[in-house]
Design a protein around this motif. Sequence first.
Motif, mmCIF file in Angstrom:
data_model
loop_
_atom_site.group_PDB
_atom_site.id
_atom_site.type_symbol
_atom_site.label_atom_id
_atom_site.label_comp_id
_atom_site.label_asym_id
_atom_site.label_seq_id
_atom_site.Cartn_x
_atom_site.Cartn_y
_atom_site.Cartn_z
ATOM 1 N N PHE A 218 64.378 21.024 -29.236
ATOM 2 C CA PHE A 218 63.976 19.619 -29.174
ATOM 3 C C PHE A 218 64.975 18.810 -28.358
ATOM 4 O O PHE A 218 64.606 17.854 -27.679
ATOM 5 C CB PHE A 218 63.814 19.039 -30.577
ATOM 6 C CG PHE A 218 63.085 17.712 -30.600
ATOM 7 C CD1 PHE A 218 61.782 17.620 -30.148
ATOM 8 C CD2 PHE A 218 63.702 16.566 -31.081
ATOM 9 C CE1 PHE A 218 61.105 16.403 -30.155
ATOM 10 C CE2 PHE A 218 63.033 15.357 -31.091
ATOM 11 C CZ PHE A 218 61.733 15.274 -30.627
ATOM 12 N N GLU A 219 66.239 19.195 -28.423
ATOM 13 C CA GLU A 219 67.241 18.544 -27.568
ATOM 14 C C GLU A 219 66.850 18.721 -26.101
ATOM 15 O O GLU A 219 66.914 17.777 -25.303
ATOM 16 C CB GLU A 219 68.619 19.151 -27.816
ATOM 17 C CG GLU A 219 69.245 18.784 -29.147
ATOM 18 C CD GLU A 219 69.813 17.381 -29.154
ATOM 19 O OE1 GLU A 219 70.047 16.835 -28.052
ATOM 20 O OE2 GLU A 219 70.009 16.821 -30.246
ATOM 21 N N ALA A 220 66.451 19.922 -25.754
ATOM 22 C CA ALA A 220 66.007 20.187 -24.378
ATOM 23 C C ALA A 220 64.735 19.417 -24.066
ATOM 24 O O ALA A 220 64.556 18.920 -22.944
ATOM 25 C CB ALA A 220 65.786 21.685 -24.181
ATOM 26 N N ALA A 221 63.846 19.310 -25.059
ATOM 27 C CA ALA A 221 62.595 18.570 -24.863
ATOM 28 C C ALA A 221 62.871 17.105 -24.542
ATOM 29 O O ALA A 221 62.212 16.512 -23.672
ATOM 30 C CB ALA A 221 61.725 18.679 -26.109
ATOM 31 N N LEU A 222 63.837 16.506 -25.233
ATOM 32 C CA LEU A 222 64.191 15.114 -24.975
ATOM 33 C C LEU A 222 64.689 14.951 -23.541
ATOM 34 O O LEU A 222 64.308 14.002 -22.837
ATOM 35 C CB LEU A 222 65.266 14.645 -25.956
ATOM 36 C CG LEU A 222 64.932 14.684 -27.446
ATOM 37 C CD1 LEU A 222 66.083 14.113 -28.264
ATOM 38 C CD2 LEU A 222 63.656 13.908 -27.738
ATOM 39 N N GLU A 223 65.546 15.856 -23.119
ATOM 40 C CA GLU A 223 66.110 15.772 -21.767
ATOM 41 C C GLU A 223 65.032 15.965 -20.700
ATOM 42 O O GLU A 223 64.973 15.221 -19.709
ATOM 43 C CB GLU A 223 67.206 16.818 -21.600
ATOM 44 C CG GLU A 223 68.435 16.569 -22.468
ATOM 45 C CD GLU A 223 69.475 17.666 -22.324
ATOM 46 O OE1 GLU A 223 69.256 18.572 -21.484
ATOM 47 O OE2 GLU A 223 70.496 17.623 -23.035
ATOM 48 N N ARG A 224 64.167 16.950 -20.907
ATOM 49 C CA ARG A 224 63.143 17.229 -19.905
ATOM 50 C C ARG A 224 62.092 16.128 -19.855
ATOM 51 O O ARG A 224 61.637 15.739 -18.770
ATOM 52 C CB ARG A 224 62.487 18.582 -20.207
ATOM 53 C CG ARG A 224 63.437 19.766 -20.065
ATOM 54 C CD ARG A 224 62.736 21.074 -20.358
ATOM 55 N NE ARG A 224 63.668 22.176 -20.457
ATOM 56 C CZ ARG A 224 63.326 23.433 -20.726
ATOM 57 N NH1 ARG A 224 62.033 23.746 -20.884
ATOM 58 N NH2 ARG A 224 64.238 24.390 -20.820
ATOM 59 N N GLY A 225 61.699 15.632 -21.013
ATOM 60 C CA GLY A 225 60.730 14.534 -21.044
ATOM 61 C C GLY A 225 61.283 13.295 -20.372
ATOM 62 O O GLY A 225 60.585 12.627 -19.590
ATOM 63 N N SER A 226 62.536 12.981 -20.660
ATOM 64 C CA SER A 226 63.179 11.832 -20.034
ATOM 65 C C SER A 226 63.271 11.994 -18.527
ATOM 66 O O SER A 226 63.064 11.039 -17.761
ATOM 67 C CB SER A 226 64.577 11.631 -20.628
ATOM 68 O OG SER A 226 65.235 10.535 -20.038
ATOM 69 N N ALA A 227 63.556 13.214 -18.078
ATOM 70 C CA ALA A 227 63.662 13.475 -16.643
ATOM 71 C C ALA A 227 62.322 13.249 -15.942
ATOM 72 O O ALA A 227 62.269 12.723 -14.816
ATOM 73 C CB ALA A 227 64.158 14.900 -16.402
ATOM 74 N N VAL A 228 61.228 13.641 -16.595
ATOM 75 C CA VAL A 228 59.895 13.433 -16.023
ATOM 76 C C VAL A 228 59.617 11.940 -15.865
ATOM 77 O O VAL A 228 59.132 11.478 -14.827
ATOM 78 C CB VAL A 228 58.818 14.097 -16.903
ATOM 79 C CG1 VAL A 228 57.422 13.654 -16.475
ATOM 80 C CG2 VAL A 228 58.931 15.614 -16.843
#
Length: 293
Positions: A218-228
């Motif tokens: 989920f930490e990675a999900a937050l980073e990737r979603g924010s990057a999008v």
Amino acid sequence: MDTSRQLYELGATGWRRGLYDDVEHTFRAPIVNWIFRTATANLPGFTRYAWGQVKPLFETRAFAECSVAYRDAVLSALEAEERGPLPTLRKPTTGLSPAEYAQLRGQVATFDVVAPRLAVLFEVMDRALHEEPLGTDVADDRATTAPFPEHLDRDRGVAPTMADDVPGEIVETVDEIRAFHGFEGESLPSIYRCLCQWPGYLEPAWEALEPRFEGSGFEAALERGSAVVESFVDGAPYRPALGPGALDAAGVGDAGEDARELFRSFNGGPVETVLPALPVWAATVGSEGERSL
């Protein structure tokens, strides 16, 4: 600004009702989120002007690509964990009737639709109100200004309803949810007030999802979603005029400080984990949307 003051859909008349209709049509979801109800109640002139400034961004194919990429970024990050696929809860697991389970799926789908739209809205509004850069890296391709695909997300969800109170059997579960997202007191986002209607679903779903939300996926999900989201806003084909000078020229400058404070507070804090969680909840009942165009 009184953030407890809201203008609900049934109380909206005239141009306010029309604006709500337009938000639902543009966002492709049968819901007018808290941010619109609160802004319209407290800052009506500003909200009318600001919506006209940001609306064109959500009508492009570039945003359509952003919306599916956001969903895929979140779900892919969690699926890549060693734990494997996300948990799913079929109707027999929840004890819900067929009609109740259908409502659950439809209402959660609505939140899945609005997740990337709210994420982009908060980022755009926050940057534009503070005159921070956006639209500085516009791509030279057709999708940048092409229309949003007619089929995508259209008529996918149903209007959410909310529980008036937290049922006694899931009080502890809801307290854990509040703690995870960082909400204080009795505050609870709409998605969870919605899910409280179905304790037979929410309790086992949280038990299955909590380790995933607390994990590295989920930490990675937050980073990737924010990057999008940031990539789309960096490449926004239209630049909303929401700085102090533009607001003064539009005759709504008095609302500027309150608006800047409101949208900066929503472009961070608990919302940073609530929005990416929405497609995850939808995935537990198979009502998440498309992940590519």
